[in-house]
Design a protein around this motif. Structure first.
Motif, PDB file in Angstrom:
ATOM      1  N   LEU A  53       3.082 -22.870  13.337  1.00 18.23           N
ATOM      2  CA  LEU A  53       2.341 -24.070  12.952  1.00 18.23           C
ATOM      3  C   LEU A  53       3.274 -25.261  12.826  1.00 18.23           C
ATOM      4  CD1 LEU A  53      -0.094 -22.689  10.247  1.00 18.23           C
ATOM      5  CD2 LEU A  53      -0.686 -23.604  12.494  1.00 18.23           C
ATOM      6  N   PHE A  71      -3.708 -18.144   3.911  1.00 15.13           N
ATOM      7  CA  PHE A  71      -3.119 -19.194   3.096  1.00 15.13           C
ATOM      8  C   PHE A  71      -3.570 -19.060   1.654  1.00 15.13           C
ATOM      9  CE2 PHE A  71      -3.682 -20.777   7.399  1.00 15.13           C
ATOM     10  CZ  PHE A  71      -2.438 -21.294   7.702  1.00 15.13           C
ATOM     11  N   ARG A  75      -9.607 -21.216   3.549  1.00 12.73           N
ATOM     12  CA  ARG A  75      -9.741 -21.956   4.818  1.00 12.73           C
ATOM     13  C   ARG A  75     -10.783 -21.340   5.737  1.00 12.73           C
ATOM     14  NH1 ARG A  75      -3.832 -24.394   6.484  1.00 12.73           N
ATOM     15  NH2 ARG A  75      -3.076 -24.686   4.368  1.00 12.73           N
ATOM     16  N   TRP A  79     -19.380 -23.921   7.772  1.00 16.38           N
ATOM     17  CA  TRP A  79     -20.633 -23.926   8.545  1.00 16.38           C
ATOM     18  C   TRP A  79     -20.830 -22.638   9.314  1.00 16.38           C
ATOM     19  CZ3 TRP A  79     -17.056 -27.857   8.439  1.00 16.38           C
ATOM     20  CH2 TRP A  79     -16.002 -27.748   9.353  1.00 16.38           C
ATOM     21  N   LYS A  80     -19.964 -21.686   9.128  1.00 13.16           N
ATOM     22  CA  LYS A  80     -20.168 -20.386   9.768  1.00 13.16           C
ATOM     23  C   LYS A  80     -20.297 -19.330   8.682  1.00 13.16           C
ATOM     24  CE  LYS A  80     -17.832 -21.348  14.123  1.00 13.16           C
ATOM     25  NZ  LYS A  80     -18.972 -21.219  15.039  1.00 13.16           N
ATOM     26  N   GLY A  89     -11.986 -15.347  15.610  1.00 11.99           N
ATOM     27  CA  GLY A  89     -10.698 -15.259  16.291  1.00 11.99           C
ATOM     28  C   GLY A  89     -10.521 -14.010  17.136  1.00 11.99           C
ATOM     29  N   ARG A  91     -11.039 -11.967  20.490  1.00 13.94           N
ATOM     30  CA  ARG A  91     -11.437 -11.995  21.906  1.00 13.94           C
ATOM     31  C   ARG A  91     -11.808 -10.586  22.312  1.00 13.94           C
ATOM     32  NH1 ARG A  91     -10.709 -15.835  20.312  1.00 13.94           N
ATOM     33  NH2 ARG A  91      -9.374 -17.624  20.684  1.00 13.94           N
ATOM     34  N   ARG A 135      -7.782  -9.167  13.761  1.00 11.02           N
ATOM     35  CA  ARG A 135      -7.030  -9.468  14.981  1.00 11.02           C
ATOM     36  C   ARG A 135      -5.918  -8.455  15.229  1.00 11.02           C
ATOM     37  NH1 ARG A 135      -6.979 -14.527  16.678  1.00 11.02           N
ATOM     38  NH2 ARG A 135      -4.736 -14.839  16.604  1.00 11.02           N
TER      39      ARG A 135
ATOM     40  N   LYS B 174      -6.339 -28.691   7.257  1.00 12.23           N
ATOM     41  CA  LYS B 174      -6.071 -27.280   6.966  1.00 12.23           C
ATOM     42  C   LYS B 174      -6.986 -26.371   7.768  1.00 12.23           C
ATOM     43  CE  LYS B 174      -4.153 -27.815   2.395  1.00 12.23           C
ATOM     44  NZ  LYS B 174      -4.290 -27.504   0.977  1.00 12.23           N
ATOM     45  N   LEU B 175      -8.205 -26.830   7.994  1.00 11.77           N
ATOM     46  CA  LEU B 175      -9.121 -26.011   8.798  1.00 11.77           C
ATOM     47  C   LEU B 175      -8.655 -25.979  10.242  1.00 11.77           C
ATOM     48  CD1 LEU B 175     -12.686 -26.895   7.486  1.00 11.77           C
ATOM     49  CD2 LEU B 175     -11.242 -24.942   6.946  1.00 11.77           C
ATOM     50  N   GLU B 177      -5.598 -26.193  11.223  1.00 11.37           N
ATOM     51  CA  GLU B 177      -4.482 -25.244  11.250  1.00 11.37           C
ATOM     52  C   GLU B 177      -4.981 -23.809  11.290  1.00 11.37           C
ATOM     53  OE1 GLU B 177      -0.782 -27.338   8.903  1.00 11.37           O
ATOM     54  OE2 GLU B 177      -1.694 -25.533   8.085  1.00 11.37           O
ATOM     55  N   ALA B 178      -6.009 -23.538  10.478  1.00  8.54           N
ATOM     56  CA  ALA B 178      -6.561 -22.185  10.491  1.00  8.54           C
ATOM     57  C   ALA B 178      -7.045 -21.849  11.901  1.00  8.54           C
ATOM     58  CB  ALA B 178      -7.708 -22.070   9.490  1.00  8.54           C
ATOM     59  N   GLN B 180      -5.840 -23.020  14.623  1.00 11.15           N
ATOM     60  CA  GLN B 180      -4.663 -22.764  15.470  1.00 11.15           C
ATOM     61  C   GLN B 180      -4.151 -21.342  15.268  1.00 11.15           C
ATOM     62  OE1 GLN B 180      -2.124 -25.931  14.187  1.00 11.15           O
ATOM     63  NE2 GLN B 180      -2.840 -27.348  15.749  1.00 11.15           N
ATOM     64  N   THR B 181      -4.139 -20.877  14.009  1.00  8.31           N
ATOM     65  CA  THR B 181      -3.640 -19.517  13.799  1.00  8.31           C
ATOM     66  C   THR B 181      -4.591 -18.489  14.405  1.00  8.31           C
ATOM     67  OG1 THR B 181      -4.706 -19.179  11.665  1.00  8.31           O
ATOM     68  CG2 THR B 181      -2.557 -20.211  11.622  1.00  8.31           C
ATOM     69  N   LEU B 182      -5.854 -18.869  14.567  1.00  5.08           N
ATOM     70  CA  LEU B 182      -6.795 -17.959  15.231  1.00  5.08           C
ATOM     71  C   LEU B 182      -6.754 -18.128  16.748  1.00  5.08           C
ATOM     72  CD1 LEU B 182      -9.869 -18.357  12.852  1.00  5.08           C
ATOM     73  CD2 LEU B 182      -8.239 -16.472  12.925  1.00  5.08           C
ATOM     74  N   GLU B 183      -5.875 -18.975  17.211  1.00  7.32           N
ATOM     75  CA  GLU B 183      -5.692 -19.225  18.643  1.00  7.32           C
ATOM     76  C   GLU B 183      -6.998 -19.621  19.333  1.00  7.32           C
ATOM     77  OE1 GLU B 183      -2.090 -16.562  20.117  1.00  7.32           O
ATOM     78  OE2 GLU B 183      -3.585 -15.383  19.063  1.00  7.32           O
ATOM     79  N   LEU B 184      -7.692 -20.578  18.701  1.00  6.20           N
ATOM     80  CA  LEU B 184      -8.963 -21.017  19.288  1.00  6.20           C
ATOM     81  C   LEU B 184      -8.746 -21.931  20.486  1.00  6.20           C
ATOM     82  CD1 LEU B 184     -11.115 -21.860  16.131  1.00  6.20           C
ATOM     83  CD2 LEU B 184     -11.127 -19.785  17.518  1.00  6.20           C
ATOM     84  N   HIS B 192     -15.712 -25.461  17.424  1.00  6.79           N
ATOM     85  CA  HIS B 192     -16.027 -24.701  16.219  1.00  6.79           C
ATOM     86  C   HIS B 192     -15.686 -25.438  14.935  1.00  6.79           C
ATOM     87  CE1 HIS B 192     -17.125 -21.127  18.407  1.00  6.79           C
ATOM     88  NE2 HIS B 192     -15.988 -21.166  19.081  1.00  6.79           N
ATOM     89  N   ILE B 193     -14.756 -26.385  15.015  1.00  6.93           N
ATOM     90  CA  ILE B 193     -14.307 -27.024  13.774  1.00  6.93           C
ATOM     91  C   ILE B 193     -14.649 -28.512  13.747  1.00  6.93           C
ATOM     92  CG2 ILE B 193     -12.316 -27.497  12.305  1.00  6.93           C
ATOM     93  CD1 ILE B 193     -11.049 -24.947  13.389  1.00  6.93           C
ATOM     94  N   PRO B 196     -18.829 -29.365  14.321  1.00  5.60           N
ATOM     95  CA  PRO B 196     -19.635 -29.050  13.134  1.00  5.60           C
ATOM     96  C   PRO B 196     -19.136 -29.739  11.871  1.00  5.60           C
ATOM     97  CG  PRO B 196     -18.554 -27.050  13.978  1.00  5.60           C
ATOM     98  CD  PRO B 196     -18.233 -28.151  14.931  1.00  5.60           C
ATOM     99  N   GLY B 197     -17.827 -29.980  11.796  1.00  4.89           N
ATOM    100  CA  GLY B 197     -17.291 -30.624  10.608  1.00  4.89           C
ATOM    101  C   GLY B 197     -17.679 -32.082  10.516  1.00  4.89           C
TER     102      GLY B 197
END
Ligand SMILES: Nc1ncnc2c1ncn2[C@@H]1O[C@H](COP(=O)(O)OP(=O)(O)OP(=O)(O)O)[C@@H](O)[C@H]1O
Ligand SMILES: [Mg+2]
Lengths: 234, 279
Positions: A53, A71, A75, A79-80, A89, A91, A135, B174-175, B177-178, B180-184, B192-193, B196-197
């Protein structure tokens, strides 16, 4: 066995003095490492480098491909629904099914369709844990994931994390302020101060570790000293 | 790890003794009645003033006349036809505003370069009293449908752009970043972020934009209309028919409320994840 994580001479600064000042870190597959250090000592900075990151120019890092992060705040996407968050996350054609299993693992089968903002702090953090584990990470990065929870919930989360680690066996880097948390869970504890590791302790005590065990108390006291806190019962 | 047994306590037994609170329904009813009292009194006074000819129908027709005129205009089909024409104008203009506003906000919200190019001119145009642009619109587009639709679109595009742009910029990093860690990926993060956000802000902009759209229409239709509610008003003015004018104004108001209610319904559904909607 080759190392899963291999970092040499990691430097990072934000304009001022180096926040990470020549860090060497290796982790074996499946190893549980806890990272302690005072506030501002650079723990999150290190974790963010490992999570990819950090936007600083890439340094030479050997990291596994599959990494997950939890974290301090959950986070979750508000909305989900819980299960959609966990499935997001993944695939895989059976993402939903996998998400369902991951949520069952953290004891949230009854909250699959709940909205995240209606969850309790502990439930939200368990969802975040499920989202990380679904994952199947080789490296699980936890940045003070239980800091915002009450003491009782935190103890339960320790058991949960330990069980999940046994089951999936990712390498874990747990950043924490809670010395007992580190002693209860980790194979190895690192203390970070002013951008360097000033202490490394292997903990070879068999699980489950008891807080009234003199060996754990010894490690705890040593760590507290290292962090500049004199234990009250010393 | 399952949660262990829970101990229940502290809940009052059924039928506990004590003052029974009024049902929320009946209290609400009483409250509504109280709030309606004063408007009803005003209408009654208005009616009395009209019947005693204190208030001349050339100044303002009485409530009774207005109601019977409304009935007549509905029965003749005049009002419905005008309404359809007016509604289509708002629909066309607002659709343009919606598409344009969303596209501009996405570009300027998602890229720094886009923001540098798009945002300053929009901020400048926003400062313009847009209803004052009508003469220019007539010069450019003639006196057909185009200036009316254009004015509606021009007025409504700003609230849509501004709120959505703010919503995108205000998304919790922060969302992201989350994500990114989920490799979206970039596209996944937008889908997704970010979208809707930013939706809650967009819906606020849509509601505000709709009210501006009706306002623009009222102004736009006063000029050179040959159909629509505005035409009926212009015609009535020439014949001093204040009752018809009031009916038309009420229709505008009702249409504004209806379209606003529609967006509120969409809001309640799309934002059902918010606790205050759930509760
Ligand atoms: N993006 C940034 N820009 C500037 N300075 C930063 C940034 N991120 C971290 N720092 C600085 O780096 C130092 C280490 O921060 P870091 O968040 O890694 O500490 P930490 O050990 O995680 O502390 P805590 O236990 O309070 O979470 C701090 O002095 C902080 O101000
Ligand atoms: Mg930190």
């Amino acid at each position: 066995m080759s190392n899963l994580v291999d970092i040499r001479k990691l430097q990072r600064s934000f304009g001022g003095p180096a926040v990470l000042d020549g860090i060497d870190l290796t982790m074996a597959p499946g190893e549980f490492v806890a990272l302690l250090g005072r506030s501002g000592s650079g723990k999150s900075t290190l974790l963010r480098v490992l999570a990819d990151l950090d936007t600083a120019p890439a340094q030479e890092l050997q990291l596994p491909a599959r990494r997950s992060v939890v974290f301090q705040e959950p986070r979750l996407l508000p909305w989900k629904s819980v299960i959609e968050n966990v499935a997001l996350g993944v695939r895989h054609p059976d993402a939903r099914l996998l998400a369902k299993q991951a949520l069952a693992d953290v004891g949230l089968s009854h909250r699959l369709d709940a909205w995240p903002l209606t969850l309790s702090g502990g439930e939200a953090q368990r969802t975040a844990l499920a989202r990380a584990l679904v994952r199947e990470p080789q490296l699980l990065l936890l940045d003070e994931p239980f800091a915002a929870l009450d003491a009782l919930t935190r103890l339960r989360m320790h058991d949960l994390v330990f069980e999940l680690w046994r089951k999936h066996h990712p390498a874990v880097l747990l950043v924490t302020h809670d010395v007992w948390e580190a002693v209860a869970l980790a194979d190895r504890i690192l203390v970070l101060d002013q951008g360097r590791f000033i202490r490394e302790i292997r903990v070879d005590i068999v699980h489950p570790r008891r807080r009234d065990d003199p060996r754990t108390s010894l490690v705890e006291a040593e760590l507290l000293k290292e962090l500049g806190v004199e234990p009250l019962h010393a | 790890m399952a949660d262990t047994s829970t101990v229940s306590h502290g809940t009052a037994p059924e039928g506990a003794v004590g003052p029974v609170p009024a049902k929320p329904g009946s209290r609400q009813l009483a409250n509504t009645a109280r709030r309606l009292a004063s408007p009803l009194a005003i209408i009654a006074l208005w009616q009395i003033a009209s019947m005693t000819e204190l208030l001349s129908p050339r100044i303002l027709a009485g409530p009774g006349d207005i109601i019977s005129t409304a009935g007549r205009l509905v029965a003749s089909g005049e009002l419905i036809n005008g309404l359809i024409v007016s509604f289509l104008r708002v629909l066309a203009g607002f659709s343009i505003a919606l598409i344009l506003g969303i596209a501009l906000a996405l570009v300027s919200g998602l890229s720094r370069l886009g923001e540098t190019i798009i945002d300053p001119p929009i901020q400048m145009l926003k400062a313009m009293p847009f209803l004052g642009l009508l003469p220019l619109f007539i010069l450019w587009f003639g006196i057909g449908e185009a200036p009316k639709i254009g004015l509606v679109a021009f007025g409504a595009v700003f609230p849509i752009y501004l709120t959505l742009h703010g919503g995108i910029r205000g998304i919790d990093k922060k969302l992201i970043e989350a994500g990114q860690t989920l490799e979206l990926g970039t596209f996944g993060i937008i889908r997704h972020i970010i979208i809707p956000g930013a939706l809650p802000s967009l819906l606020v902009g849509v509601r505000y934009g709709l009210s501006v759209a009706w306002l623009s229409l009222v102004v736009g239709e006063q000029i050179n209309a040959s159909s629509g509610i505005g035409y009926i008003i212009t015609y009535a003015r020439d014949f001093l028919q204040t009752d018809v004018i009031v009916v038309c104004l009420l229709v505008y108001a009702i249409m504004g409320l209806l379209t606003d209610g529609l967006v509120r319904a969409i809001e309640a559904y799309a934002l059902r994840w918010r606790p205050e909607v759930i509760a």
